[in-house]
Each structure stands twice: as C-alpha cells, then as structure tokens.
Design a protein around this motif. Sequence first.
Motif, PDB file in Angstrom:
ATOM      1  N   TYR A  44       0.865  -1.178   0.000  1.00  0.00           N
ATOM      2  CA  TYR A  44       0.000   0.000   0.000  1.00  0.00           C
ATOM      3  C   TYR A  44       0.903   1.231   0.000  1.00  0.00           C
ATOM      4  CZ  TYR A  44      -3.832   3.110   1.461  1.00  0.00           C
ATOM      5  OH  TYR A  44      -4.778   4.097   1.531  1.00  0.00           O
ATOM      6  N   ARG A  66      -4.246  -3.780   7.219  1.00  0.00           N
ATOM      7  CA  ARG A  66      -3.509  -4.585   6.234  1.00  0.00           C
ATOM      8  C   ARG A  66      -2.333  -5.307   6.875  1.00  0.00           C
ATOM      9  NH1 ARG A  66      -4.683  -3.406   0.956  1.00  0.00           N
ATOM     10  NH2 ARG A  66      -2.758  -4.386   0.319  1.00  0.00           N
ATOM     11  N   CYS A  70       3.446  -1.147   4.510  1.00  0.00           N
ATOM     12  CA  CYS A  70       2.620  -0.103   3.910  1.00  0.00           C
ATOM     13  C   CYS A  70       3.312   1.234   4.116  1.00  0.00           C
ATOM     14  CB  CYS A  70       1.240  -0.055   4.568  1.00  0.00           C
ATOM     15  SG  CYS A  70       0.292  -1.572   4.384  1.00  0.00           S
ATOM     16  N   ASP A 130      -2.564  -7.008  -2.703  1.00  0.00           N
ATOM     17  CA  ASP A 130      -2.401  -8.035  -1.673  1.00  0.00           C
ATOM     18  C   ASP A 130      -1.075  -8.741  -1.891  1.00  0.00           C
ATOM     19  OD1 ASP A 130      -4.809  -7.679  -0.281  1.00  0.00           O
ATOM     20  OD2 ASP A 130      -5.902  -8.825  -1.786  1.00  0.00           O
TER      21      ASP A 130
END
Length: 159
Positions: A44, A66, A70, A130
């Motif tokens: 992310y 998540r 990230c 993902d």
Amino acid sequence: MTYAMTGTIGPHHARAGHQRHLALCAFEPTFNLVALAEAAGASYVARWTTYHVKQLSRSMEEVLKRKGFCFIEVLSPCPTLYQRRNKMGDGLDTMKYYKEASKIRHGAPTGECALSKSGEIVVGKFVDRDRPDYLELLRAQMTESLGERYVEPETSCSC
C-alpha cells in the motif's frame, strides 16, 4: 516515522531554499519516496498533504487493517522556520498552496509522482495490492524445505 524535521535536511528535500546551517548539503537528487516504497515491495502506497485530512485519515485506517509493509507519505508545512526564512507565508498560506497545487490521481504510476518545488503535487492512493507478509513467506519456505518435519512454533502474545 518522521523522515526529516525543521532544521534538518534529507534526500527528499527540494534543493532550492534556505536551510540554516545545512543550506549547502542538499546537492544530491531528491528521492521519489512513493516510487521507492513501491520498489521496496510495499503493498500500500499513498501520499497526502495536511490539507487532505479526511483522505489521510482514511488511508491510515486502511493500512492499520492490512498485513505487511505499507507506506503513506504526508507532506506537512514548516511555517516556523523554513517558510518564514524563505518568505513563503504562514501555515494558512501553505494550506492554500496545498489545495491549489495538489492533484488527486489514484493509481498513478509512482515513477511519475516525483515532487518538485514548482510543480503540481500528485496525491492519492497509488498502490493497493495483496501481498503475503513476512510470516506467511517464512511458513511457506519452511514447509517447502522441511515438509512434515516443520512444526509451527508456539507463540503467545499478550498484546
């Protein structure tokens, strides 16, 4: 994580501008942090300014749910030193600048999102994919290598 604060300079600072005792130190090309994070495997990647409070809050909520690495870059003004020394106005002036110069481009290629002192500020959520986290990769590798001999270690967490 704070990458650089008032009075310091890092590879993401634009080369123009007065930085007190460090004015001569910014000779390297600046980093495109969102491209760097994507290349490092982040699942992310986003960038927002402090003008984009709602979008920033939403991104923070998303990354907390998540797994894995990230990255959110937050552009925040420094009205007390940098802006004053460079005659750039106060914090309100910066919010107006962020509003005018920012362009929301979700999904934009991170290689095209470098910051420049005079250009537009591309903000948005650039990467949302993902990916397995470290423990998933470790378990898969151990299972592949050891087969039935691999035993999941007992872990206890009091978090």
